[in-house]
Design a protein around this motif. Structure first.
Motif, mmCIF file in Angstrom:
data_model
loop_
_atom_site.group_PDB
_atom_site.id
_atom_site.type_symbol
_atom_site.label_atom_id
_atom_site.label_comp_id
_atom_site.label_asym_id
_atom_site.label_seq_id
_atom_site.Cartn_x
_atom_site.Cartn_y
_atom_site.Cartn_z
ATOM 1 N N THR A 91 0.816 -1.115 0.138
ATOM 2 C CA THR A 91 0.049 -0.122 0.188
ATOM 3 C C THR A 91 0.868 1.257 -0.028
ATOM 4 O OG1 THR A 91 -0.041 -0.207 2.559
ATOM 5 C CG2 THR A 91 -1.742 -1.324 1.285
ATOM 6 N N GLY A 92 0.270 2.364 -0.276
ATOM 7 C CA GLY A 92 1.178 3.605 -0.445
ATOM 8 C C GLY A 92 0.023 4.657 -0.863
ATOM 9 N N THR A 93 0.948 5.587 -1.153
ATOM 10 C CA THR A 93 0.335 7.361 -1.456
ATOM 11 C C THR A 93 0.669 7.561 -2.710
ATOM 12 O OG1 THR A 93 0.545 8.121 0.761
ATOM 13 C CG2 THR A 93 -0.039 9.436 -0.795
ATOM 14 N N LEU A 94 -0.142 8.107 -3.602
ATOM 15 C CA LEU A 94 0.178 8.456 -4.894
ATOM 16 C C LEU A 94 0.722 9.934 -4.901
ATOM 17 C CD1 LEU A 94 -3.391 7.570 -6.594
ATOM 18 C CD2 LEU A 94 -1.012 6.495 -6.753
ATOM 19 N N ALA A 95 1.380 10.117 -5.844
ATOM 20 C CA ALA A 95 2.127 11.434 -5.855
ATOM 21 C C ALA A 95 2.550 11.945 -7.421
ATOM 22 C CB ALA A 95 3.178 11.336 -5.197
ATOM 23 N N ALA A 96 2.763 13.077 -7.568
ATOM 24 C CA ALA A 96 3.496 13.377 -8.826
ATOM 25 C C ALA A 96 4.788 12.628 -8.949
ATOM 26 C CB ALA A 96 3.396 14.942 -9.104
ATOM 27 N N MET A 246 2.666 10.247 -12.895
ATOM 28 C CA MET A 246 2.416 10.083 -11.623
ATOM 29 C C MET A 246 3.084 8.674 -10.975
ATOM 30 S SD MET A 246 0.081 12.255 -10.565
ATOM 31 C CE MET A 246 -1.049 13.411 -11.519
ATOM 32 N N GLU A 247 2.952 8.433 -9.607
ATOM 33 C CA GLU A 247 3.892 7.281 -9.036
ATOM 34 C C GLU A 247 3.119 6.961 -7.839
ATOM 35 O OE1 GLU A 247 7.687 8.131 -7.848
ATOM 36 O OE2 GLU A 247 7.128 9.880 -6.557
ATOM 37 N N LEU A 248 3.257 5.595 -7.335
ATOM 38 C CA LEU A 248 2.960 5.175 -6.024
ATOM 39 C C LEU A 248 4.057 5.198 -5.148
ATOM 40 C CD1 LEU A 248 0.571 4.123 -4.373
ATOM 41 C CD2 LEU A 248 1.310 1.860 -5.151
ATOM 42 N N VAL A 268 -1.638 -1.165 -9.993
ATOM 43 C CA VAL A 268 -2.209 -0.313 -8.777
ATOM 44 C C VAL A 268 -3.697 -0.009 -8.978
ATOM 45 C CG1 VAL A 268 -1.707 2.085 -8.096
ATOM 46 C CG2 VAL A 268 0.093 0.776 -8.882
ATOM 47 N N THR A 269 -4.280 -0.078 -7.734
ATOM 48 C CA THR A 269 -5.746 0.239 -7.784
ATOM 49 C C THR A 269 -6.084 1.263 -6.788
ATOM 50 O OG1 THR A 269 -6.232 -2.251 -8.078
ATOM 51 C CG2 THR A 269 -7.833 -0.760 -7.336
ATOM 52 N N ARG A 298 9.328 2.975 -5.757
ATOM 53 C CA ARG A 298 8.362 3.974 -6.448
ATOM 54 C C ARG A 298 7.933 3.484 -7.742
ATOM 55 N NH1 ARG A 298 11.839 9.497 -5.964
ATOM 56 N NH2 ARG A 298 9.743 10.250 -6.608
ATOM 57 N N VAL A 299 6.593 3.438 -7.916
ATOM 58 C CA VAL A 299 5.995 2.787 -9.210
ATOM 59 C C VAL A 299 5.602 3.858 -10.113
ATOM 60 C CG1 VAL A 299 4.275 1.145 -9.960
ATOM 61 C CG2 VAL A 299 5.349 0.847 -7.771
ATOM 62 N N ALA A 300 6.208 3.772 -11.155
ATOM 63 C CA ALA A 300 5.680 4.893 -12.062
ATOM 64 C C ALA A 300 4.445 4.487 -12.921
ATOM 65 C CB ALA A 300 6.693 4.970 -13.272
ATOM 66 N N LEU A 301 3.491 5.647 -13.035
ATOM 67 C CA LEU A 301 2.251 5.433 -13.799
ATOM 68 C C LEU A 301 1.965 6.524 -14.842
ATOM 69 C CD1 LEU A 301 0.364 4.657 -10.523
ATOM 70 C CD2 LEU A 301 0.924 3.077 -12.100
ATOM 71 N N PRO A 302 1.266 6.163 -15.654
ATOM 72 C CA PRO A 302 0.896 7.063 -16.718
ATOM 73 C C PRO A 302 -0.279 8.001 -16.103
ATOM 74 C CG PRO A 302 0.027 5.055 -17.276
ATOM 75 C CD PRO A 302 0.795 4.871 -16.187
ATOM 76 N N TYR A 303 -0.632 9.199 -16.844
ATOM 77 C CA TYR A 303 -1.685 10.178 -16.224
ATOM 78 C C TYR A 303 -3.043 9.420 -16.288
ATOM 79 C CZ TYR A 303 -5.274 13.641 -16.268
ATOM 80 O OH TYR A 303 -6.490 14.158 -16.077
#
Length: 411
Positions: A91-96, A246-248, A268-269, A298-303
């Motif tokens: 688990t974690g927090t989403l961030a830019a 974004m990233e988690l 990521v959900t 740190r998990v990289a995610l697209p917008y």
């Protein structure tokens, strides 16, 4: 000879072997066969009940061949071996991924307009806020006039030098005078350059009164309104997620963190939705929190609109594959000696086998040591068995499962 029915009497004496019987004796003689029949039925029922009792018990009267049939039926499983996809839940927090804070870079002033809103996409160099520059514009106009004055002085100095050069050939002006006029002309030209540089400086300062986006991205925060007075100490006025990426910040235990590397895929959900997003680990932070014993992946995610910085999310991170037997949790027992299972030998006797467990998935637990997959493992009720006990194993799934298990073990 036929007699009328009215002439037959039930109390008429009957003669047996030449002796006459009374009415009562005759009735008892007639009921005697039925008593024997009832007595025979009772005896047969008792014999059947005795046989059933002996067949269900463990008496010595039951043949040895029947003991195996009367052993407790226990469900077993032949796990085989398969490729298991390991997964780590975090688990974690989403961030830019790359957050850019934007503030005042000039001397500041009164904000006259803010043409953008948070949640809006901005491009590099786009004006985010404008500051009043009426005074600065007047200063720029005055400096431009100084440039014209300097240019006039330079033109006059050049003309004086040109006339002196014509007279020096006739001997009316000395060489020293020519040197003085040349120096005057050069100084005038330098003053022109100084005036132009000062003017350009004012223009640059005025340009810095516009607060602009340093790069393209998603505007996350807007902390200023028209009419506010800002300066270099006003703090962050805007926040931009560069490129909208974004990233988690997934919190992972230090043991699981050692299994991960950059480039590993993750799903990521975000909280409040069932929609899942695919990403990959782009960085593993080099430190472990001393209180929680966790590190950050740190998990990289697209917008995506559902990915909001500051929100909570869960992640399922791939931790590699493993080829091993897979058992349900009910089949694995543990005591002070460690984890173990009960297997069934060729004589249908229960034997203890120590095992080591590995990855835990939704399908079960991987057994990394102790089994090769061809054994018959007690699926349930292991806690009620004792080593050496004879059972009647029933393979889970019946004949089809048994055939598949044999095929798999041969392979």
């Amino acid at each position: 000879m036929n007699y009328p029915h009215s002439e037959i009497r039930s109390d008429t004496p009957t003669t047996v072997s030449g002796e006459s019987l009374s009415t009562v004796e005759w009735g008892e003689q007639r009921s005697l066969p039925w008593r024997w029949i009832i007595l025979g039925i009772i005896i047969v029922g008792a014999l059947v009940a005795t046989w059933m009792l002996l067949s269900s018990g463990s008496g010595t009267a039951v043949p040895a061949a029947d003991n195996e049939e009367q052993a407790p039926r226990i469900t077993v499983i032949a796990p085989g071996r398969g490729t298991i996809e390991g997964a780590i839940n975090a688990t974690g927090t989403l961030a830019a991924r790359r957050e850019m804070p934007v503030g005042v870079v000039g001397e500041g002033g009164r904000v006259v307009s803010v043409p953008v809103e948070q949640g809006q996409w901005v491009r590099a160099g786009q004006v985010l806020a404008s500051i009043d520059r009426s005074v600065q514009n007047q200063q720029a106009s005055a400096q431009r006039a100084q440039i014209e004055v300097a240019k006039s002085d330079a033109s006059l100095a050049q003309a004086n030098l040109d006339r002196a050069l014509q007279l020096v050939e006739r001997g009316f002006i000395s060489k020293a005078e020519i040197d003085r006029l040349t120096a005057t002309r050069d100084a005038a030209r330098a003053r022109v350059n100084v005036a132009e540089a000062q003017y350009n400086e004012l223009l640059a300062r005025n340009a810095r009164l516009n607060i602009v986006a340093p790069a393209s991205g998603l505007l996350l925060e807007r902390n200023v309104e028209p009419g506010a007075t800002v300066s270099a100490g006003s703090g962050v006025l805007f926040r931009i997620a560069k490129g909208g990426e974004m990233e988690l910040l997934a919190q992972v235990g230090e043991t699981d963190l050692a299994k991960l590397t950059s480039g590993v895929s993750a799903t990521v959900t975000p909280a409040g939705t069932t929609k899942a997003f695919s990403g990959q680990i782009w960085q593993l932070e080099p430190t472990i929190d001393q209180q929680t014993r966790q590190g950050t992946a740190r998990v990289a995610l697209p917008y995506a609109p559902e990915l909001r910085p500051g929100g909570f999310a869960t992640a399922t991170i791939s931790s590699g594959t493993l080829v091993a037997p897979m058992l349900p949790e009910s089949a694995i027992l543990s005591d002070d000696k460690g984890s173990f299972v009960y297997i069934v030998d060729k004589e249908n006797k229960v034997r203890r086998r120590g095992v080591k467990t590995g990855l835990v998935t939704r399908e079960g637990i991987a057994v990394t040591d102790g089994l090769d997959g061809s054994e018959k493992v007690v699926l349930r009720a292991g806690g009620f068995l004792t080593e050496g006990e004879t059972i009647s194993p029933q393979l889970e799934g019946g004949d089809k499962a048994q055939t598949a298990a044999k095929t798999q073990s041969k392979g």
